[in-house]
Structures are given as structure tokens and as C-alpha cells.
Design a protein around this motif. Structure first.
Motif, mmCIF file in Angstrom:
data_model
loop_
_atom_site.group_PDB
_atom_site.id
_atom_site.type_symbol
_atom_site.label_atom_id
_atom_site.label_comp_id
_atom_site.label_asym_id
_atom_site.label_seq_id
_atom_site.Cartn_x
_atom_site.Cartn_y
_atom_site.Cartn_z
ATOM 1 N N LEU A 152 -2.943 -12.236 -3.080
ATOM 2 C CA LEU A 152 -3.321 -11.293 -2.235
ATOM 3 C C LEU A 152 -2.927 -11.794 -0.784
ATOM 4 C CD1 LEU A 152 -6.553 -9.656 -3.301
ATOM 5 C CD2 LEU A 152 -4.277 -9.000 -4.014
ATOM 6 N N SER A 153 -2.224 -10.902 0.002
ATOM 7 C CA SER A 153 -1.866 -11.280 1.385
ATOM 8 C C SER A 153 -3.389 -11.320 2.358
ATOM 9 C CB SER A 153 -0.955 -10.193 2.003
ATOM 10 O OG SER A 153 -1.013 -10.575 3.470
ATOM 11 N N THR A 154 -3.407 -12.589 2.743
ATOM 12 C CA THR A 154 -4.563 -12.815 3.664
ATOM 13 C C THR A 154 -4.204 -11.868 4.908
ATOM 14 O OG1 THR A 154 -3.680 -14.896 4.542
ATOM 15 C CG2 THR A 154 -5.419 -14.787 2.666
ATOM 16 N N ASP A 155 -3.125 -11.920 5.598
ATOM 17 C CA ASP A 155 -2.686 -10.847 6.728
ATOM 18 C C ASP A 155 -2.909 -9.649 6.491
ATOM 19 O OD1 ASP A 155 -1.788 -13.199 8.005
ATOM 20 O OD2 ASP A 155 0.251 -13.026 7.474
ATOM 21 N N TRP A 156 -2.727 -9.328 5.490
ATOM 22 C CA TRP A 156 -2.987 -7.649 4.948
ATOM 23 C C TRP A 156 -4.581 -7.699 5.003
ATOM 24 C CZ3 TRP A 156 -5.762 -4.821 1.615
ATOM 25 C CH2 TRP A 156 -5.331 -3.464 1.707
ATOM 26 N N LEU A 157 -5.416 -8.564 4.233
ATOM 27 C CA LEU A 157 -6.485 -8.199 4.205
ATOM 28 C C LEU A 157 -7.428 -8.263 5.598
ATOM 29 C CD1 LEU A 157 -7.376 -10.590 0.889
ATOM 30 C CD2 LEU A 157 -7.652 -8.130 1.055
ATOM 31 N N ARG A 158 -6.584 -8.970 6.521
ATOM 32 C CA ARG A 158 -7.508 -9.092 7.740
ATOM 33 C C ARG A 158 -6.865 -7.850 8.663
ATOM 34 N NH1 ARG A 158 -9.942 -13.570 8.985
ATOM 35 N NH2 ARG A 158 -9.578 -15.451 7.437
ATOM 36 N N SER A 159 -6.074 -6.990 8.030
ATOM 37 C CA SER A 159 -5.311 -5.960 8.950
ATOM 38 C C SER A 159 -6.285 -4.797 8.842
ATOM 39 C CB SER A 159 -3.840 -5.635 8.310
ATOM 40 O OG SER A 159 -4.260 -4.830 6.934
ATOM 41 N N GLU A 160 -5.790 -3.984 9.740
ATOM 42 C CA GLU A 160 -6.853 -2.587 9.652
ATOM 43 C C GLU A 160 -6.985 -1.872 8.348
ATOM 44 O OE1 GLU A 160 -6.874 1.663 12.165
ATOM 45 O OE2 GLU A 160 -5.365 0.111 12.564
ATOM 46 N N ALA A 161 -5.886 -2.010 7.466
ATOM 47 C CA ALA A 161 -5.841 -1.396 6.198
ATOM 48 C C ALA A 161 -6.610 -2.247 5.272
ATOM 49 C CB ALA A 161 -4.403 -1.164 5.860
ATOM 50 N N GLY A 162 -6.555 -3.469 5.564
ATOM 51 C CA GLY A 162 -7.219 -4.517 4.697
ATOM 52 C C GLY A 162 -8.824 -4.266 4.965
#
Length: 469
Positions: A44-54
Motif C-alpha cells: 500500500l502507498s503510504t503517500d496515498w494513505l496520508r492523502s485526503e482520500a486515504g
């Protein structure tokens, strides 16, 4: 930076095995912790998880395309009494992901709101159980115990009513699966053989591909649970609520609730506030595991062929195989704790040491960790008795390196967890993060973390732990 690619298999099972339900959402979510090591393990992408969508996913505000968003149905024997309908009352499986190595994992939001199985509950969690399970499960992973994992902890910005009003939280839990003994019971007590067959086939394909029949699957589940409980015992771990709905057929530790690690050792130690008669005491855990597995066997017997007498005899034989597997795993674990290979002499030394520890309620973790650095003697008042034991033990030429690789120098002590929770309730997450970092390196001696290895002072002792509901 991409969203998780869900690859759901549980939703291919008959629809009566789960309920489709959306999470309630969080009014003002705040990310407390993101397990980046676990995220990488899952691909899983940690950048995505920290994003608004994540963050929207981790807080239950919006789920990505392909999410399952289901509450699983299950029953369970709770303290020996059958509850025919339990189910995920405050958790939603948002989907399954396939890791880079091909292994499949569930992602579940704990504390995500009401489901059809919530009964009188609100489906929410307050912050305490979220942080407790995060710390406990990640420590267990660090010492090599099969366990569910914590991907993230989120403060929801909502207040939930328990005995008092408390801040809400959601934990994203990762598991090989969330299928329990109670899942089989749900369909077994209803005589739903179609669902039982589908569930059995699903579990074999997912967890035990070597199994070609329900009986072979039962053999593997029994062996996995025997090894798991032996590992618990070697850590002084007390699950606290070993109901059949809290036993995962995958062989992972699940549902930490009122779980605790012993400070002072006594075989009949109990922490759970609801275990008033010691059913799930430390010493009772292997016996309860057998009882739970017998309930699983009862559900599988109708799938084992037309000769039910033979099926009963075969299932009974398999359940009765637990003690031998457990004793072998226990010997491996405890002999390693005193630096020896399994032997009759090692077993006798372990029994003597545990008797000495129980007589003074010596600290379980510090005694075993102290054997390799010469400080174990300091944990006893009756040092002459310990000296006699130590003389006989050293005559066996124990392996110091083996002990250091086996015995953690720190555990998730109850008082430290409570201190971290109370600080978090007041808005300070620093104690939680410090404890989390230290528990991820449980075998390392570091001066900066020495205080986390200390037993509680008299006024710090935690004698009761509680379920999260």
C-alpha cells in the motif's frame, strides 16, 4: 500514489454470511499513527494513505472503488454460553488486498459505527481500546506471534458515551482473515450445510490449501492453535476473553479487548473485568482452546461423510491431538527461554523456576530476561532457593544468545498502556509513540527505554482490564 486495489473473495460467498453496510464516518478525523512498515508489507502507498482520500478511508468517511464494506455474521460461546447471533457489531471489513508476495489480507475498520449486528451498541470505539490493541498487536508481531496487525489509528473528533464521555477512535486492523470458530457456529447451529460447505472450502483455499477435506482442515486448525497458545504462555500473555467468536481459524491472535501481560507471575492470574471465575486465566488458556476447538469440530462433523459415528470418532481424535502438539510447542518455547534444547532436564528446571516465581509472584518478563545478564536473582526475596536452582541450571550449559533472542526485555505493561491512553485522551500522543517505538524493538536494551522495562509501582498497578464496548 494509488488507492488500494481490493480483491475481495468473502463477498463471493452466500450473501447471508454478511451484511452490506456503510461506515458512519468521522466528523473531524486526525491521524494518530500510520504503520508504514505494515503498509509496505501489504503493498500500500503510504503517500496515498496520508492523502485526503486515504484519510477518508481510514476514518470511514469515504471508501475507494472496489471496497467491500461488510459486517460479517458469526455466533459464539461466550464464557461457555451460546449466543446464536453476534457478528461484527462495531467493525466493517472494507476489503481484501493481495500483498506483493501473493498473500491475502483483510482490511477492517474497528469502531466504524452501527451494523445490523450491533444489538444495543453504538458501533463506535473510544480511543483507549484503539491504542491498546495497536500497541499489543504490534508488539506481538515484533516477537513473532501470529496476530492481527494495526495499520492505522485515527481520532474521529467525536465524543462517545461509555461510563463517561470519551474521545472516539478507529483502528484499521489487518488480518489473514476475520473468520472465527464462531463463524462456523453461526451456520452450524442453523443446520445450514450449504453455507458451512462454502465457508469450509473458502478457509481451505485461503489458509490451508494442503487440506483436502474438512477433517484435514480441522487437524491444521488444531495444530495452529496449539502452537499459538504455547507462544502466548511463554510471554505471560492472557487473552482475557477466549470466547469462540474470538478464536480465528487462521491461527492468529485476534480481539485483544481485556488482554494483558503479567507483571508478577501467578498461574491463575486474571485481568479481565468480566472473567469473574477465572475461566480464561493464564493457566486455563490451553484447556479453553481445546474446548473451543471441540465446538468447531461439532460444526464440521456433518460435512465429514455419511457415516456420522466415524466422523465423530475422527473429529474427536483430532481435537484430542491438541495436548501433544501444545506440549511440544510449550517445551520448545520455555526451554529456549532458559537457553536449553527441549529435554526432560529442561522441563524439570522450568517447572522448578515457575514454582519459585509463583511463590513470590516474581516479575515474569524480568526473571527470564535477567537470566542472560545475571540480574534474575534480584527479582527474588528467597535468593538461596534461586541460587540452588541456578546451580543446577548452569550445569546444563545454557545458551545465552538463545535466551536473548527469545526473552523480550520489555512488554506492553498495563500501567504504561494506561498512561499512554490517559495522555492521549488529554491530547498528548507522545507517550503512545514512544511506547510504540520501544515495543517494536522488544529484544534491544536501550538506556533511553529502561524505564519502560520496569514493573509498576504499587500505586501504578493495573489489576483489571476491560473490553472496548
Amino acid at each position: 500514489m494509488t488507492a488500494p486495489e481490493f480483491n475481495n473473495s468473502y463477498t463471493d460467498l452466500p450473501p447471508r454470511m454478511f451484511a452490506q453496510v456503510a461506515p458512519a464516518g468521522s466528523p473531524d478525523p486526525e491521524l494518530i499513527a500510520l504503520n508504514e512498515t505494515l503498509a509496505a508489507r501489504l503493498g500500500l502507498s503510504t503517500d496515498w494513505l496520508r492523502s485526503e482520500a486515504g484519510m477518508a478511508m481510514l476514518s470511514g468517511n469515504a471508501l475507494p472503488e472496489g471496497a467491500a464494506s461488510i459486517a460479517q455474521a458469526y455466533a459464539g460461546h461466550q464464557f461457555g454460553h451460546l449466543s446464536p447471533q453476534l457478528g461484527d457489531g462495531r467493525a466493517l471489513m472494507i476489503g481484501e488486498v493481495v500483498a506483493p508476495d501473493g498473500k491475502r489480507f483483510d482490511l477492517q475498520l474497528k469502531g466504524a459505527g452501527r451494523t445490523p449486528f450491533s444489538r444495543q451498541g453504538d458501533g463506535k470505539s473510544w480511543l483507549g481500546p484503539v491504542l491498546r490493541e495497536y500497541l499489543d498487536s504490534e508488539f506481538m508481531a515484533a516477537v513473532g506471534v501470529p496476530t492481527t496487525r494495526a495499520l492505522a489509528a485515527v481520532a474521529t473528533g467525536e465524543r462517545v458515551q461509555r461510563e463517561t464521555v470519551l474521545p472516539g477512535g478507529i483502528m484499521t486492523r489487518v488480518a489473514a482473515s476475520h473468520i472465527r470458530v464462531g463463524t462456523f457456529e453461526y451456520f452450524g447451529i442453523r443446520g445450514d450445510l450449504e453455507a458451512l460447505r462454502a465457508l469450509c472450502d473458502h478457509v481451505m483455499a485461503r489458509h490451508y490449501p494442503e487440506a483436502s477435506s474438512p477433517l484435514e482442515m480441522l487437524e491444521m486448525v488444531v495444530a495452529a492453535q496449539a502452537r499459538l497458545v504455547a507462544h502466548w504462555m511463554a510471554l505471560g500473555f492472557i487473552h482475557g476473553v477466549m470466547n469462540t467468536d474470538n478464536m480465528a481459524v487462521s491461527g492468529e491472535t485476534i480481539d485483544y479487548g481485556p488482554a494483558a501481560f503479567m507483571d508478577g507471575y501467578h498461574p491463575d492470574r486474571v485481568f479481565s473485568s468480566i472473567d469473574r471465575h477465572g475461566r480464561y486465566a493464564w493457566s486455563q488458556q490451553p484447556h479453553v482452546a481445546v474446548w473451543n476447538l471441540a465446538q468447531l469440530a461439532s460444526c464440521l462433523i456433518p460435512l465429514m461423510g455419511s457415516d456420522q459415528d466415524k466422523a465423530i470418532a475422527d473429529a474427536t481424535r483430532v481435537v484430542h491431538s491438541f495436548p501433544a502438539t501444545y506440549q511440544a510447542a510449550w517445551m520448545d518455547r520455555f526451554c529456549a527461554k532458559i537457553g536449553l534444547f527441549p529435554s526432560a532436564e529442561g522441563k524439570a528446571l522450568i517447572d522448578r523456576l515457575l514454582d519459585l516465581m509463583a511463590s513470590e509472584q516474581a516479575d515474569f518478563t524480568r526473571v527470564f530476561a535477567g537470566l542472560s545478564d545475571g540480574t534474575a536473582r534480584d527479582e527474588f526475596l528467597n535468593r538461596e532457593a534461586f541460587d540452588d536452582w541456578q546451580h543446577d541450571w548452569q550445569a546444563q550449559s545454557p545458551d545465552t544468545g538463545l535466551m536473548r533472542r527469545t526473552n523480550p526485555v520489555r512488554i506492553p505493561r498495563n500501567h504504561r498502556i494506561e498512561q499512554a491512553i490517559q495522555a492521549a485522551v488529554a491530547g498528548d500522543y507522545a507517550p503512545f509513540h514512544r511506547l510504540d517505538a520501544a515495543l517494536r524493538a522488544p529484544f534491544e536494551n536501550r538506556a533511553a527505554w529502561d524505564d519502560l522495562s520496569n514493573p509498576p509501582l504499587a500505586e501504578e498497578r493495573v489489576t483489571r482490564t476491560f473490553c472496548g464496548t
